[in-house]
Scaffold this motif. Structure first.
Motif, PDB file in Angstrom:
ATOM      1  N   ASP A 145       0.866  -1.174   0.000  1.00  0.00           N
ATOM      2  CA  ASP A 145       0.000   0.000   0.000  1.00  0.00           C
ATOM      3  C   ASP A 145       0.903   1.225   0.000  1.00  0.00           C
ATOM      4  OD1 ASP A 145      -2.110   1.757   0.133  1.00  0.00           O
ATOM      5  OD2 ASP A 145      -2.510   1.395   2.260  1.00  0.00           O
ATOM      6  N   GLU A 146       1.109   1.761  -1.195  1.00  0.00           N
ATOM      7  CA  GLU A 146       2.027   2.886  -1.335  1.00  0.00           C
ATOM      8  C   GLU A 146       1.401   4.154  -0.793  1.00  0.00           C
ATOM      9  OE1 GLU A 146       4.753   3.241  -4.789  1.00  0.00           O
ATOM     10  OE2 GLU A 146       3.301   4.813  -5.308  1.00  0.00           O
ATOM     11  N   ALA A 147       2.132   4.844   0.063  1.00  0.00           N
ATOM     12  CA  ALA A 147       1.654   6.109   0.613  1.00  0.00           C
ATOM     13  C   ALA A 147       2.126   7.270  -0.265  1.00  0.00           C
ATOM     14  CB  ALA A 147       2.134   6.280   2.051  1.00  0.00           C
ATOM     15  N   PHE A 148       3.447   7.331  -0.529  1.00  0.00           N
ATOM     16  CA  PHE A 148       3.992   8.387  -1.378  1.00  0.00           C
ATOM     17  C   PHE A 148       5.426   8.043  -1.751  1.00  0.00           C
ATOM     18  CE2 PHE A 148       4.543   9.580   3.039  1.00  0.00           C
ATOM     19  CZ  PHE A 148       5.868   9.979   3.124  1.00  0.00           C
ATOM     20  N   ILE A 149       5.927   8.781  -2.740  1.00  0.00           N
ATOM     21  CA  ILE A 149       7.319   8.658  -3.170  1.00  0.00           C
ATOM     22  C   ILE A 149       7.944  10.037  -3.078  1.00  0.00           C
ATOM     23  CG2 ILE A 149       8.853   8.166  -5.118  1.00  0.00           C
ATOM     24  CD1 ILE A 149       6.837   6.111  -6.076  1.00  0.00           C
ATOM     25  N   THR A 150       9.174  10.109  -2.582  1.00  0.00           N
ATOM     26  CA  THR A 150       9.912  11.362  -2.549  1.00  0.00           C
ATOM     27  C   THR A 150      11.104  11.258  -3.490  1.00  0.00           C
ATOM     28  OG1 THR A 150      11.179  10.618  -0.614  1.00  0.00           O
ATOM     29  CG2 THR A 150       9.212  11.938  -0.197  1.00  0.00           C
ATOM     30  N   GLY A 151      11.513  12.387  -4.016  1.00  0.00           N
ATOM     31  CA  GLY A 151      12.653  12.409  -4.922  1.00  0.00           C
ATOM     32  C   GLY A 151      12.320  13.271  -6.124  1.00  0.00           C
ATOM     33  N   PRO A 152      13.202  13.380  -7.046  1.00  0.00           N
ATOM     34  CA  PRO A 152      14.474  12.670  -7.139  1.00  0.00           C
ATOM     35  C   PRO A 152      15.555  13.319  -6.283  1.00  0.00           C
ATOM     36  CG  PRO A 152      14.225  14.054  -9.062  1.00  0.00           C
ATOM     37  CD  PRO A 152      12.966  14.221  -8.229  1.00  0.00           C
ATOM     38  N   PHE A 153      16.514  12.493  -5.900  1.00  0.00           N
ATOM     39  CA  PHE A 153      17.679  12.920  -5.146  1.00  0.00           C
ATOM     40  C   PHE A 153      18.922  12.595  -5.961  1.00  0.00           C
ATOM     41  CE2 PHE A 153      14.559  11.297  -2.001  1.00  0.00           C
ATOM     42  CZ  PHE A 153      14.263  12.490  -1.357  1.00  0.00           C
ATOM     43  N   GLU A 154      19.990  13.302  -5.664  1.00  0.00           N
ATOM     44  CA  GLU A 154      21.265  13.009  -6.307  1.00  0.00           C
ATOM     45  C   GLU A 154      22.037  12.031  -5.430  1.00  0.00           C
ATOM     46  OE1 GLU A 154      25.328  15.378  -7.597  1.00  0.00           O
ATOM     47  OE2 GLU A 154      23.466  16.497  -7.354  1.00  0.00           O
ATOM     48  N   LYS A 155      22.576  10.992  -6.028  1.00  0.00           N
ATOM     49  CA  LYS A 155      23.422  10.041  -5.302  1.00  0.00           C
ATOM     50  C   LYS A 155      24.816  10.646  -5.200  1.00  0.00           C
ATOM     51  CE  LYS A 155      24.943   5.210  -5.269  1.00  0.00           C
ATOM     52  NZ  LYS A 155      26.346   5.467  -5.000  1.00  0.00           N
ATOM     53  N   VAL A 156      25.355  10.681  -3.988  1.00  0.00           N
ATOM     54  CA  VAL A 156      26.702  11.203  -3.762  1.00  0.00           C
ATOM     55  C   VAL A 156      27.566  10.098  -3.178  1.00  0.00           C
ATOM     56  CG1 VAL A 156      25.955  13.594  -3.474  1.00  0.00           C
ATOM     57  CG2 VAL A 156      26.121  12.117  -1.484  1.00  0.00           C
ATOM     58  N   GLU A 157      28.856  10.245  -3.311  1.00  0.00           N
ATOM     59  CA  GLU A 157      29.786   9.234  -2.828  1.00  0.00           C
ATOM     60  C   GLU A 157      30.269   9.586  -1.432  1.00  0.00           C
ATOM     61  OE1 GLU A 157      30.166   6.345  -4.327  1.00  0.00           O
ATOM     62  OE2 GLU A 157      28.848   7.092  -5.890  1.00  0.00           O
ATOM     63  N   GLY A 158      29.691   8.932  -0.443  1.00  0.00           N
ATOM     64  CA  GLY A 158      30.145   9.059   0.931  1.00  0.00           C
ATOM     65  C   GLY A 158      29.941  10.425   1.546  1.00  0.00           C
ATOM     66  N   ILE A 159      30.432  10.552   2.766  1.00  0.00           N
ATOM     67  CA  ILE A 159      30.304  11.805   3.506  1.00  0.00           C
ATOM     68  C   ILE A 159      31.064  12.937   2.818  1.00  0.00           C
ATOM     69  CG2 ILE A 159      30.844  12.949   5.695  1.00  0.00           C
ATOM     70  CD1 ILE A 159      29.994  10.327   7.075  1.00  0.00           C
ATOM     71  N   PRO A 160      32.278  12.695   2.274  1.00  0.00           N
ATOM     72  CA  PRO A 160      32.929  13.801   1.553  1.00  0.00           C
ATOM     73  C   PRO A 160      32.081  14.324   0.396  1.00  0.00           C
ATOM     74  CG  PRO A 160      34.529  12.086   2.035  1.00  0.00           C
ATOM     75  CD  PRO A 160      33.170  11.538   2.399  1.00  0.00           C
ATOM     76  N   GLY A 161      31.429  13.450  -0.333  1.00  0.00           N
ATOM     77  CA  GLY A 161      30.541  13.890  -1.423  1.00  0.00           C
ATOM     78  C   GLY A 161      29.371  14.685  -0.923  1.00  0.00           C
ATOM     79  N   MET A 162      28.785  14.251   0.210  1.00  0.00           N
ATOM     80  CA  MET A 162      27.664  14.959   0.795  1.00  0.00           C
ATOM     81  C   MET A 162      28.104  16.351   1.267  1.00  0.00           C
ATOM     82  SD  MET A 162      25.292  13.776   4.026  1.00  0.00           S
ATOM     83  CE  MET A 162      26.648  13.788   5.173  1.00  0.00           C
ATOM     84  N   LEU A 163      29.251  16.424   1.940  1.00  0.00           N
ATOM     85  CA  LEU A 163      29.746  17.715   2.421  1.00  0.00           C
ATOM     86  C   LEU A 163      30.068  18.637   1.249  1.00  0.00           C
ATOM     87  CD1 LEU A 163      32.042  16.473   5.317  1.00  0.00           C
ATOM     88  CD2 LEU A 163      29.797  17.586   5.526  1.00  0.00           C
ATOM     89  N   GLY A 164      30.678  18.088   0.201  1.00  0.00           N
ATOM     90  CA  GLY A 164      30.998  18.889  -0.973  1.00  0.00           C
ATOM     91  C   GLY A 164      29.769  19.431  -1.653  1.00  0.00           C
ATOM     92  N   LEU A 165      28.719  18.599  -1.769  1.00  0.00           N
ATOM     93  CA  LEU A 165      27.468  19.038  -2.380  1.00  0.00           C
ATOM     94  C   LEU A 165      26.831  20.168  -1.573  1.00  0.00           C
ATOM     95  CD1 LEU A 165      25.522  18.390  -4.724  1.00  0.00           C
ATOM     96  CD2 LEU A 165      24.312  16.887  -3.160  1.00  0.00           C
ATOM     97  N   ALA A 166      27.024  20.140  -0.244  1.00  0.00           N
ATOM     98  CA  ALA A 166      26.474  21.173   0.640  1.00  0.00           C
ATOM     99  C   ALA A 166      27.382  22.391   0.729  1.00  0.00           C
ATOM    100  CB  ALA A 166      26.249  20.603   2.029  1.00  0.00           C
ATOM    101  N   GLY A 167      28.566  22.342   0.055  1.00  0.00           N
ATOM    102  CA  GLY A 167      29.478  23.478   0.080  1.00  0.00           C
ATOM    103  C   GLY A 167      30.309  23.572   1.337  1.00  0.00           C
ATOM    104  N   VAL A 168      30.387  22.481   2.106  1.00  0.00           N
ATOM    105  CA  VAL A 168      31.179  22.480   3.335  1.00  0.00           C
ATOM    106  C   VAL A 168      32.609  22.053   2.990  1.00  0.00           C
ATOM    107  CG1 VAL A 168      31.457  21.415   5.608  1.00  0.00           C
ATOM    108  CG2 VAL A 168      29.162  21.961   4.747  1.00  0.00           C
ATOM    109  N   LYS A 169      33.576  22.859   3.426  1.00  0.00           N
ATOM    110  CA  LYS A 169      34.974  22.537   3.179  1.00  0.00           C
ATOM    111  C   LYS A 169      35.579  21.978   4.463  1.00  0.00           C
ATOM    112  CE  LYS A 169      35.600  25.941  -0.403  1.00  0.00           C
ATOM    113  NZ  LYS A 169      35.567  25.186  -1.583  1.00  0.00           N
ATOM    114  N   MET A 170      36.288  20.864   4.299  1.00  0.00           N
ATOM    115  CA  MET A 170      36.926  20.235   5.452  1.00  0.00           C
ATOM    116  C   MET A 170      38.408  20.652   5.488  1.00  0.00           C
ATOM    117  SD  MET A 170      34.570  18.529   6.973  1.00  0.00           S
ATOM    118  CE  MET A 170      35.556  17.558   8.097  1.00  0.00           C
ATOM    119  N   ASP A 171      38.868  21.042   6.648  1.00  0.00           N
ATOM    120  CA  ASP A 171      40.301  21.335   6.812  1.00  0.00           C
ATOM    121  C   ASP A 171      41.029  20.034   7.083  1.00  0.00           C
ATOM    122  OD1 ASP A 171      39.846  24.057   6.561  1.00  0.00           O
ATOM    123  OD2 ASP A 171      39.513  24.322   8.712  1.00  0.00           O
ATOM    124  N   GLY A 172      42.221  19.959   6.580  1.00  0.00           N
ATOM    125  CA  GLY A 172      42.941  18.792   6.986  1.00  0.00           C
ATOM    126  C   GLY A 172      43.710  18.104   6.020  1.00  0.00           C
TER     127      GLY A 172
END
Length: 172
Positions: A145-172
């Motif tokens: 019994d389908e309630a709803f579908i969300t999306g589309p979303f972009e698939k990113v590679e790991g936490i670095p990909g997620m941070l990069g997509l959000a514009g967060v820069k990691m020092d280090g």
């Protein structure tokens, strides 16, 4: 009213079926799935525009084989278990969130899309009928019994990909 030892055992066995299912479905582990469903188990996906088919047909088809949705993940929660017929049958409602994706530009079952993955999440409830067999509990009817579908979303590679997509820069 307190549960009997047999009712507790049945409820634990049934809960275990759902844990084994989500892991086996994502790994396409048909040996395990064969111990969760009977060959004649009916899958009913008519609420989302799909059809009805037996487990034997479903496991040979593009969804179970990963050809329609090469990226698939199952999350099940809150099983509501109602034991029936003196503990020989049960009806289970389980909430499901299934993140999944397919290649952009793909034509579905062939999996030939060449673009980036397009990700979605389906949200709904499975209503399953189970029977107690000599080999243990098995799902014999499955209705989505389908309630709803969300999306589309972009698939990113790991936490670095997620941070990069959000514009967060990691020092280090």
């Amino acid at each position: 009213m307190p549960y009997t030892l047999e009712e507790i055992s049945s409820r634990l066995e049934i809960t275990d079926i759902y844990a084994r299912y989500v892991h086996a479905a994502d790994a396409r582990d048909f040996d395990t799935l064969d111990h969760i469903f009977l060959p004649e188990t009916i899958f009913d996906w008519t609420s989302c525009g799909g059809g009805k088919m037996s487990y034997t047909e479903a496991k040979a088809g593009p969804v179970f084989q990963g050809k329609l949705f090469p990226w698939s993940y199952h999350i099940y929660a809150n099983p509501q278990i109602d034991c029936l017929d003196g503990g020989e049958r049960a009806r289970v409602l389980v909430k499901a969130v299934n993140p999944s994706g397919l290649p952009q530009g793909g034509n579905g079952a062939s999996g030939s899309g060449s673009g980036k993955p397009v990700m979605f999440q389906t949200h709904g409830t499975y209503t399953d009928d189970l029977v107690k067999t000599e080999a243990g509990w098995r799902i014999v009817n499955r209705y989505w019994d389908e309630a709803f579908i969300t999306g589309p979303f972009e698939k990113v590679e790991g936490i670095p990909g997620m941070l990069g997509l959000a514009g967060v820069k990691m020092d280090g």
